[in-house]
Design an enzyme around this catalytic site. Structure first.
Site, mmCIF file in Angstrom:
data_model
loop_
_atom_site.group_PDB
_atom_site.id
_atom_site.type_symbol
_atom_site.label_atom_id
_atom_site.label_comp_id
_atom_site.label_asym_id
_atom_site.label_seq_id
_atom_site.Cartn_x
_atom_site.Cartn_y
_atom_site.Cartn_z
ATOM 1 N N ASP A 80 -7.281 3.570 10.449
ATOM 2 C CA ASP A 80 -6.828 2.890 9.238
ATOM 3 C C ASP A 80 -7.964 3.011 8.235
ATOM 4 O O ASP A 80 -8.979 2.319 8.332
ATOM 5 C CB ASP A 80 -6.493 1.426 9.534
ATOM 6 N N ARG A 131 -8.750 -9.266 10.563
ATOM 7 C CA ARG A 131 -8.658 -10.293 9.514
ATOM 8 C C ARG A 131 -9.522 -11.502 9.851
ATOM 9 O O ARG A 131 -9.144 -12.645 9.573
ATOM 10 C CB ARG A 131 -7.196 -10.718 9.324
ATOM 11 N N ARG A 146 0.829 -1.207 0.000
ATOM 12 C CA ARG A 146 0.000 0.000 0.000
ATOM 13 C C ARG A 146 0.864 1.259 0.000
ATOM 14 O O ARG A 146 0.590 2.203 -0.723
ATOM 15 C CB ARG A 146 -0.922 0.000 1.222
ATOM 16 N N TYR A 147 1.882 1.271 0.841
ATOM 17 C CA TYR A 147 2.774 2.427 0.923
ATOM 18 C C TYR A 147 3.962 2.206 -0.014
ATOM 19 O O TYR A 147 4.405 1.077 -0.191
ATOM 20 C CB TYR A 147 3.258 2.624 2.358
ATOM 21 N N CYS A 194 -8.448 -13.530 18.431
ATOM 22 C CA CYS A 194 -8.980 -12.329 19.090
ATOM 23 C C CYS A 194 -10.326 -11.978 18.454
ATOM 24 O O CYS A 194 -10.456 -11.946 17.228
ATOM 25 C CB CYS A 194 -8.005 -11.164 18.927
ATOM 26 N N CYS A 200 -10.389 -9.122 15.785
ATOM 27 C CA CYS A 200 -9.408 -9.216 14.704
ATOM 28 C C CYS A 200 -9.933 -8.607 13.407
ATOM 29 O O CYS A 200 -11.044 -8.918 12.958
ATOM 30 C CB CYS A 200 -9.033 -10.675 14.471
ATOM 31 N N CYS A 236 -2.762 -18.371 14.597
ATOM 32 C CA CYS A 236 -2.622 -17.525 15.779
ATOM 33 C C CYS A 236 -2.689 -18.401 17.024
ATOM 34 O O CYS A 236 -3.319 -19.464 17.018
ATOM 35 C CB CYS A 236 -3.731 -16.478 15.849
ATOM 36 N N ASP A 259 -11.396 -1.243 13.351
ATOM 37 C CA ASP A 259 -11.703 -1.269 11.921
ATOM 38 C C ASP A 259 -13.156 -1.643 11.647
ATOM 39 O O ASP A 259 -13.870 -2.162 12.513
ATOM 40 C CB ASP A 259 -10.787 -2.266 11.201
ATOM 41 N N ARG A 270 7.264 0.270 1.635
ATOM 42 C CA ARG A 270 7.161 -0.844 2.577
ATOM 43 C C ARG A 270 6.006 -1.774 2.209
ATOM 44 O O ARG A 270 5.020 -1.356 1.609
ATOM 45 C CB ARG A 270 6.992 -0.342 4.009
ATOM 46 N N LYS A 273 -3.089 4.591 7.217
ATOM 47 C CA LYS A 273 -3.272 5.110 8.578
ATOM 48 C C LYS A 273 -3.306 6.632 8.576
ATOM 49 O O LYS A 273 -2.374 7.279 8.114
ATOM 50 C CB LYS A 273 -2.151 4.595 9.476
#
Length: 435
Positions: free
Chosen positions: A330, A134, A112-113, A129, A132, A125, A293, A116, A337
């Site tokens: 985000d 995702r 995206r950037y 969570c 999450c 995981c 999110d 990076r 962000k």
């Protein structure tokens, strides 16, 4: 819960991260038994329906942190145990709100950037969570990255020289074996234009025993490695998590923390201040505070942005600057962000800026009257200035200082004019002026 493992042999098992993984809790029955609670038929049906869509997995360690007297309101329990509210999908919710899949030039890479990328190395995981972002990938074995997919991602990074920063994410990279993680880190480290490698992990929070001496030895081999973890509440910072963090920072690895602002869990200035204070006491720099999110099933976790700004007001000026994270949204649709926070710049004119501090004091900053772009014409493509962007060489000793130094072999200092005389060019010099 941990009391059942209070013998030396039992404690050895308890602290074995592989034992924790083998005994991960997936069953509502087990949770009912541990906390001596009983869900009614309707509650149970809704929880089971939730698990069908968004699986449950809780490490015994993390569940042991829950207050047994009041599990339903415990901040640890709320992050781990399914809630029927997850079945509600708001109109604004998205399966992939950050466009990670759309910003993917090759499978397993999000770019995206400009400089990076995120390299998706694991879909496993230690714990699922409930908040999450995702959730779409949790428990989806078809989306677990293969070695071939990771190799394809590495090839993309090699062939894209603009990339200087690679983030290993998942899932959790620390759920890979030491050997496999070492292979990935080694391959990334070999790429000349990659300057920084980052790892995002929640194991110090939900499975601190994974931070073994063997894992630390692997991590220590790789220069310029940074690790971000994910503590959301002070109750998660235990003696075991502190030991895990100490192993990491003692090896020289810089540590950061990314929290998510969660309704009825940490949306309180006092809680957040205590969290950042405990983090910095354990040499972890608060990095980001995320607005939750717009992933499917997270509506009940989301707070207003105003609540986040209120929390930031309680931190800036009220604690050390390095203990203040950056509060970010985000942006949906892959916008990246966006930092948000209190307005400290009240107004601005040609000559003055009007500012206020954390106490409400309003002050004036006088702009310089003579400032101009004296040298820079803003034409960067044809710049003739001496930018000197590279690091400077250390200054070399000269003259008598050089003779005195212990790191230079020179023993005699001869004037350049004398050297030229020795070469037979006497006619260029006048005797009285040369010495």
């Amino acid at each position: 819960m941990q009391g059942e493992n209070s013998t030396p042999e039992g404690m050895e098992k308890w602290r074995d991260w592989k034992w924790q993984m083998r005994n991960t809790i997936h069953s509502v029955d087990t949770v009912e038994k541990i906390f001596d609670i009983k869900l009614d038929k309707e509650q149970r049906a809704l929880i089971e329906e939730t698990i069908e869509k968004f699986p449950m997995a809780i490490t015994p360690y993390y569940l042991s942190l829950v207050d047994p007297e009041d599990p339903w309101s415990d901040p640890v329990f709320k992050q781990a145990f399914p809630d029927r509210k997850e079945l509600y999908v708001a109109k604004t919710d998205m399966e992939d709100p950050l466009h990670e899949d759309k910003d993917s030039p090759v499978p397993g890479v999000t770019h995206r950037y400009p400089d990076r990328v995120l390299l998706h190395v694991s879909n496993t995981c230690a714990m699922y969570c409930r908040h999450c972002t995702r959730k779409r990938k949790v428990g989806d074995r078809d989306s677990i990255p293969s070695r071939e997919q990771i190799q394809e991602g590495l090839d993309y990074i090699r062939n894209t020289p603009v990339i200087r920063d690679v983030l290993l994410s998942g899932g959790d990279p620390f759920l890979l074996s030491d050997e496999y993680l070492d292979w990935i880190l080694t391959e990334v480290s070999k790429i000349p234009h990659v300057e920084v490698i980052r790892i995002g992990t929640r194991t110090p929070v939900v499975l601190p025993y994974r931070i073994t001496d063997g894992l630390v030895e692997v991590l220590k081999k790789h220069e310029n490695l940074w690790i971000n973890t994910h503590f959301n509440h002070p109750r998660e910072i235990t003696s075991s998590s502190k030991k895990a963090l100490k192993k990491l920072w003692s090896s020289g690895i810089p540590l950061g923390n990314q929290s998510v602002l969660l309704a009825d869990i940490n949306d309180c200035p006092r809680i957040m201040k205590e969290l950042v204070h405990q983090l910095v006491r354990n040499r972890v720099r608060p990095y980001y505070l995320y607005q939750c999110d717009l992933s499917e099933g997270l509506e009940h976790f989301r707070t207003s942005i105003g609540k986040g700004i209120e929390i930031m007001e309680s931190l800036r000026g009220h604690t050390s600057g390095f203990a203040v994270p950056t509060y970010v949204v985000d942006a949906p649709g892959g916008g990246g962000k966006i930092p948000v926070g209190p307005n400290y710049l009240i107004s601005w004119s040609t000559n003055k800026a009007i500012l206020r501090n954390f106490e409400g004091v309003i002050t004036t900053y006088q702009e310089p009257t003579e400032y101009k772009h004296n040298l820079c014409d803003l034409n960067c493509d044809k710049c003739t200035l001496q930018l000197k962007l590279e690091g400077a060489d250390e200054e070399q000793a000269i003259g008598i200082q050089r003779l005195l130094s212990d790191y230079d072999d020179m023993i005699t200092l001869t004037p350049s004019s004398l050297e030229k005389r020795k070469e037979g060019r006497w006619e260029e010099y006048k005797t009285n002026e040369d010495i």
